[in-house]
Scaffold this motif. Structure first.
Motif, PDB file in Angstrom:
ATOM      1  N   TYR A   1      -5.144  -1.990   4.758  1.00  0.00           N
ATOM      2  CA  TYR A   1      -5.520  -1.302   3.499  1.00  0.00           C
ATOM      3  C   TYR A   1      -4.925   0.123   3.617  1.00  0.00           C
ATOM      4  O   TYR A   1      -5.010   0.757   4.924  1.00  0.00           O
ATOM      5  CB  TYR A   1      -6.785  -1.194   3.518  1.00  0.00           C
ATOM      6  CG  TYR A   1      -7.448  -0.866   2.279  1.00  0.00           C
ATOM      7  CD1 TYR A   1      -7.957  -1.918   1.437  1.00  0.00           C
ATOM      8  CD2 TYR A   1      -7.650   0.457   1.705  1.00  0.00           C
ATOM      9  CE1 TYR A   1      -8.259  -1.741   0.286  1.00  0.00           C
ATOM     10  CE2 TYR A   1      -8.078   0.805   0.366  1.00  0.00           C
ATOM     11  CZ  TYR A   1      -8.650  -0.384  -0.300  1.00  0.00           C
ATOM     12  OH  TYR A   1      -9.077  -0.212  -1.533  1.00  0.00           O
TER      13      TYR A   1
ATOM     14  N   GLY B   1      -5.381   3.188  -0.993  1.00  0.00           N
ATOM     15  CA  GLY B   1      -6.287   2.684  -1.876  1.00  0.00           C
ATOM     16  C   GLY B   1      -6.020   1.351  -2.158  1.00  0.00           C
ATOM     17  O   GLY B   1      -6.702   0.691  -3.233  1.00  0.00           O
ATOM     18  N   LYS B   2      -5.534   0.462  -1.579  1.00  0.00           N
ATOM     19  CA  LYS B   2      -5.348  -0.681  -1.848  1.00  0.00           C
ATOM     20  C   LYS B   2      -4.859  -1.721  -0.641  1.00  0.00           C
ATOM     21  O   LYS B   2      -4.407  -1.323   0.606  1.00  0.00           O
ATOM     22  CB  LYS B   2      -4.211  -1.144  -2.791  1.00  0.00           C
ATOM     23  CG  LYS B   2      -2.650  -0.632  -2.453  1.00  0.00           C
ATOM     24  CD  LYS B   2      -1.741  -0.876  -3.595  1.00  0.00           C
ATOM     25  CE  LYS B   2      -0.294  -0.508  -3.253  1.00  0.00           C
ATOM     26  NZ  LYS B   2      -0.148   0.879  -2.897  1.00  0.00           N
TER      27      LYS B   2
ATOM     28  N   GLN C   1     -12.945  -5.810   2.316  1.00  0.00           N
ATOM     29  CA  GLN C   1     -13.979  -4.905   2.070  1.00  0.00           C
ATOM     30  C   GLN C   1     -14.191  -4.097   3.310  1.00  0.00           C
ATOM     31  O   GLN C   1     -14.511  -2.847   3.299  1.00  0.00           O
ATOM     32  CB  GLN C   1     -15.355  -5.575   1.829  1.00  0.00           C
ATOM     33  CG  GLN C   1     -16.507  -4.744   1.301  1.00  0.00           C
ATOM     34  CD  GLN C   1     -16.407  -3.856   0.124  1.00  0.00           C
ATOM     35  OE1 GLN C   1     -15.665  -4.137  -0.765  1.00  0.00           O
ATOM     36  NE2 GLN C   1     -16.711  -2.662   0.402  1.00  0.00           N
TER      37      GLN C   1
ATOM     38  N   LYS D   1     -11.637  -1.490   3.432  1.00  0.00           N
ATOM     39  CA  LYS D   1     -11.640  -0.457   2.397  1.00  0.00           C
ATOM     40  C   LYS D   1     -12.662   0.538   2.902  1.00  0.00           C
ATOM     41  O   LYS D   1     -12.664   1.703   2.614  1.00  0.00           O
ATOM     42  CB  LYS D   1     -11.962  -1.208   1.152  1.00  0.00           C
ATOM     43  CG  LYS D   1     -12.112  -0.233  -0.148  1.00  0.00           C
ATOM     44  CD  LYS D   1     -12.644  -1.001  -1.135  1.00  0.00           C
ATOM     45  CE  LYS D   1     -12.761  -0.142  -2.643  1.00  0.00           C
ATOM     46  NZ  LYS D   1     -13.518  -0.665  -3.726  1.00  0.00           N
ATOM     47  N   ARG D   2     -14.013   0.205   3.395  1.00  0.00           N
ATOM     48  CA  ARG D   2     -14.878   0.995   3.993  1.00  0.00           C
ATOM     49  C   ARG D   2     -14.417   2.093   4.889  1.00  0.00           C
ATOM     50  O   ARG D   2     -14.553   3.180   4.835  1.00  0.00           O
ATOM     51  CB  ARG D   2     -16.160   0.298   4.542  1.00  0.00           C
ATOM     52  CG  ARG D   2     -17.088  -0.535   3.582  1.00  0.00           C
ATOM     53  CD  ARG D   2     -17.817  -1.478   4.096  1.00  0.00           C
ATOM     54  NE  ARG D   2     -18.799  -0.615   5.127  1.00  0.00           N
ATOM     55  CZ  ARG D   2     -19.480  -1.114   5.864  1.00  0.00           C
ATOM     56  NH1 ARG D   2     -19.723  -2.655   5.780  1.00  0.00           N
ATOM     57  NH2 ARG D   2     -20.060  -0.690   6.753  1.00  0.00           N
TER      58      ARG D   2
ATOM     59  N   TYR E   1     -11.103   2.931   5.404  1.00  0.00           N
ATOM     60  CA  TYR E   1     -10.405   3.844   4.863  1.00  0.00           C
ATOM     61  C   TYR E   1     -10.744   4.958   3.857  1.00  0.00           C
ATOM     62  O   TYR E   1     -10.335   6.164   3.799  1.00  0.00           O
ATOM     63  CB  TYR E   1      -9.124   2.893   3.888  1.00  0.00           C
ATOM     64  CG  TYR E   1      -8.581   3.706   2.925  1.00  0.00           C
ATOM     65  CD1 TYR E   1      -7.152   4.085   3.363  1.00  0.00           C
ATOM     66  CD2 TYR E   1      -8.949   4.034   1.585  1.00  0.00           C
ATOM     67  CE1 TYR E   1      -6.582   4.954   2.377  1.00  0.00           C
ATOM     68  CE2 TYR E   1      -8.080   4.769   0.755  1.00  0.00           C
ATOM     69  CZ  TYR E   1      -6.757   5.364   1.205  1.00  0.00           C
ATOM     70  OH  TYR E   1      -6.075   5.871   0.126  1.00  0.00           O
ATOM     71  N   GLU E   2     -11.956   4.347   3.194  1.00  0.00           N
ATOM     72  CA  GLU E   2     -12.380   5.567   2.280  1.00  0.00           C
ATOM     73  C   GLU E   2     -13.490   6.592   2.973  1.00  0.00           C
ATOM     74  O   GLU E   2     -13.506   7.682   2.779  1.00  0.00           O
ATOM     75  CB  GLU E   2     -13.383   4.779   1.104  1.00  0.00           C
ATOM     76  CG  GLU E   2     -12.470   3.952   0.155  1.00  0.00           C
ATOM     77  CD  GLU E   2     -13.735   3.217  -0.652  1.00  0.00           C
ATOM     78  OE1 GLU E   2     -14.762   3.017  -0.570  1.00  0.00           O
ATOM     79  OE2 GLU E   2     -13.191   2.650  -1.939  1.00  0.00           O
TER      80      GLU E   2
ATOM     81  N   ARG F   1     -10.526   8.942   4.464  1.00  0.00           N
ATOM     82  CA  ARG F   1     -10.190   9.956   3.373  1.00  0.00           C
ATOM     83  C   ARG F   1     -11.225  11.041   2.971  1.00  0.00           C
ATOM     84  O   ARG F   1     -10.792  11.996   2.641  1.00  0.00           O
ATOM     85  CB  ARG F   1      -9.706   9.038   2.247  1.00  0.00           C
ATOM     86  CG  ARG F   1      -8.386   8.199   2.418  1.00  0.00           C
ATOM     87  CD  ARG F   1      -7.179   9.245   2.843  1.00  0.00           C
ATOM     88  NE  ARG F   1      -6.881  10.349   2.077  1.00  0.00           N
ATOM     89  CZ  ARG F   1      -5.973  10.124   0.753  1.00  0.00           C
ATOM     90  NH1 ARG F   1      -5.281   9.315   0.814  1.00  0.00           N
ATOM     91  NH2 ARG F   1      -5.605  11.457   0.119  1.00  0.00           N
ATOM     92  N   ALA F   2     -12.396  10.706   3.006  1.00  0.00           N
ATOM     93  CA  ALA F   2     -13.437  11.410   2.448  1.00  0.00           C
ATOM     94  C   ALA F   2     -13.908  12.577   3.409  1.00  0.00           C
ATOM     95  O   ALA F   2     -14.612  13.362   3.177  1.00  0.00           O
ATOM     96  CB  ALA F   2     -14.601  10.707   2.013  1.00  0.00           C
TER      97      ALA F   2
ATOM     98  N   GLU G   1     -17.976   3.276   9.215  1.00  0.00           N
ATOM     99  CA  GLU G   1     -17.900   4.686   8.549  1.00  0.00           C
ATOM    100  C   GLU G   1     -17.598   5.830   9.770  1.00  0.00           C
ATOM    101  O   GLU G   1     -16.708   6.614   9.687  1.00  0.00           O
ATOM    102  CB  GLU G   1     -18.811   5.013   7.555  1.00  0.00           C
ATOM    103  CG  GLU G   1     -18.572   4.370   6.228  1.00  0.00           C
ATOM    104  CD  GLU G   1     -19.172   2.836   6.100  1.00  0.00           C
ATOM    105  OE1 GLU G   1     -18.915   2.153   5.226  1.00  0.00           O
ATOM    106  OE2 GLU G   1     -19.825   2.580   7.130  1.00  0.00           O
TER     107      GLU G   1
END
Length: 459
Positions: free
Chosen positions: A36, A39-40, A122, A125-126, A128-129, A132-133, A205
């Protein structure tokens, strides 16, 4: 699944044409990877390794052939092709197979075929986000979810018949922090000998935030001073120094040919008395564990160094013949395309008794995380990058520093380890050698080296 009669025919062909030992290694491996980025989902790969390798030995001469066709005719032809290169006298008859009991050290509750690509995406993605956050300075993140299940059958002319099930899962997350033209990265890659259920117990996370925090911290760190100073090395990936600078020099691959600084030193002191080092392939659910090695021998807990004294090597069958020593359950290979050789599994420096090795350092480097490097197994000379480091002043962490490199010689570093705490932690990785890339754990508790050459530069 491979046919028992086909294996018997291959072994008999090898022995009849000059081998004194013949072996068949069959595998059916299924693996899936989802990456990932930006964003994809960037990659979604699924594949398998299915085939068999035939190895024949005559004394210390070895020949190997492999095929993805596991029919009786194909395996027999592979055995003939390998055996004829030995040009040896006719060997003995093959013994009847005796099935060895299962040793499920990497069981999977959820197998790869029972997980959808969407579920893997999924998880990725978790991670990755979350990376980035963490900070606006994190300009890029890449996460990868991997899971693999391997079924192997190993049979040989001495009557060994072994089947082993191996499952592994891993999350890899890399975060990149940038300010102007300056960039720094942070990486975390936890894994286990388990199925997809591993991700249900992992703090996804939190893992991602740790990678991002490393990148941001190092982005603002001044350059590391250079010189000869005490160095405190953390657990987990800190164990990569022992793995690379010492572990490979304790494998029969190097020792049997005299290409190791530790060859011929069994029973001698090669490390500080505080150092006990172990390679343990029997640890339940660990990344580098194996029920049986890739030669059909049960994995073992091998004490390599006890209280500073060299007590063992990691030995495969061929290495054992050259050294006149018994195998230690250390024969490993990437897949059926590779002949096995001696390799590490879960290799670590054991717990010590010191309480706070950092607090006794007046001025030096704390290497929290190690990166890549290079080593010469014959001399033990190495250099490794420190991807996350801190300067120690008066027994306290004074500031983060970047650009540090550790330079030394394996045998000298072992003797200079003068502090070993409690609390071994392990880091997961892939180790490359002549038999390909295999999963290994590195690790240790926090240790202190009285003096090392630290390469760096200050502003």
């Amino acid at each position: 699944m491979i046919d028992k009669q086909a294996i018997q025919a291959a072994l008999a062909a090898g022995i009849a044409n000059g081998a004194d030992f013949a072996e068949v290694f069959f595998e059916d491996t299924r693996r899936t990877t989802v990456g990932y980025k930006d964003g994809k989902v960037e990659t979604a790969l699924s594949g398998c390794d299915y085939g068999a390798g035939v190895r024949v030995l005559s004394g210390t001469n070895c020949a190997y052939a492999y095929t993805c066709d596991v029919s009786e005719a194909a395996l027999k032809q592979a055995a003939l092709a390998a055996a004829q290169t030995l040009q040896a006298a006719k060997g003995e008859m093959c013994k009847d197979f005796v099935l060895r009991p299962a040793r499920p050290l990497q069981p999977a509750a959820i197998h790869p075929q029972d997980v959808s690509m969407a579920q893997r995406a999924q998880v990725a993605k978790r991670a990755y986000e979350a990376a980035r956050a963490f900070s606006p300075e994190i300009v890029q993140a890449m996460s990868t979810v991997m899971d693999v299940h391997q079924h192997v059958v190993i049979a040989n002319s001495t009557g060994v018949w072994v089947e082993d099930e191996r499952s592994r899962a891993r999350l890899a997350i890399q975060a990149v922090a940038a300010q102007g033209a300056e960039m720094q990265t942070g990486f975390e890659g936890p894994g286990a000998g388990a199925g997809f259920e591993f991700f249900d117990t992992l703090d996804i996370e939190g893992t991602a935030r740790t990678a991002a925090e490393t990148a941001v911290t190092m982005l603002h760190a001044p350059f590391c001073p250079a010189g000869r100073v005490p160095v405190v090395i953390d657990g987990g990936f800190g164990g990569v120094i022992f793995h690379e600078a010492c572990g490979h020099s304790l494998e029969a691959t190097a020792v049997a040919r005299g290409n190791s600084e530790f060859a011929g030193k069994m029973g001698q002191q090669i490390a500080n008395k505080k150092v006990t080092a172990i390679d343990d392939g029997t640890m339940q659910g660990e990344w580098g564990s194996i029920g049986y090695d890739d030669e059909g021998n049960p994995s073992q807990c091998n004490v390599l160094i006890r209280d500073g004294i060299l007590t063992g090597y990691m030995i495969d069958i061929l290495g054992g013949r050259r050294m006149n020593m018994a195998p230690t359950g250390s024969g490993r290979r990437q897949n059926y395309r590779f002949a096995p050789t001696s390799r590490m599994t879960n290799t670590f420096i054991a717990d010590g008794t010191d309480e706070n090795v950092l607090g006794e350092v007046p001025n030096g480097l704390y290497a929290k995380r190690m990166g890549g490097g290079s080593v010469n197994p014959l001399t033990g000379e190495f250099n490794f990058a420190v991807t996350e480091g801190y300067w120690i002043q008066n027994g306290q962490i004074d500031r983060p520093v970047r650009g540090a490199t550790l330079i030394g010689k394996g045998s000298e570093v072992l003797m200079r380890i003068d502090g070993v705490e409690k609390g071994v932690s392990l880091g997961q990785g892939m180790c490359g050698s002549v038999s390909g890339s295999v999963p290994t754990n590195v690790g240790q508790p926090r240790i202190r080296v009285s003096e090392m050459i630290v390469g760096g530069r200050e502003d």
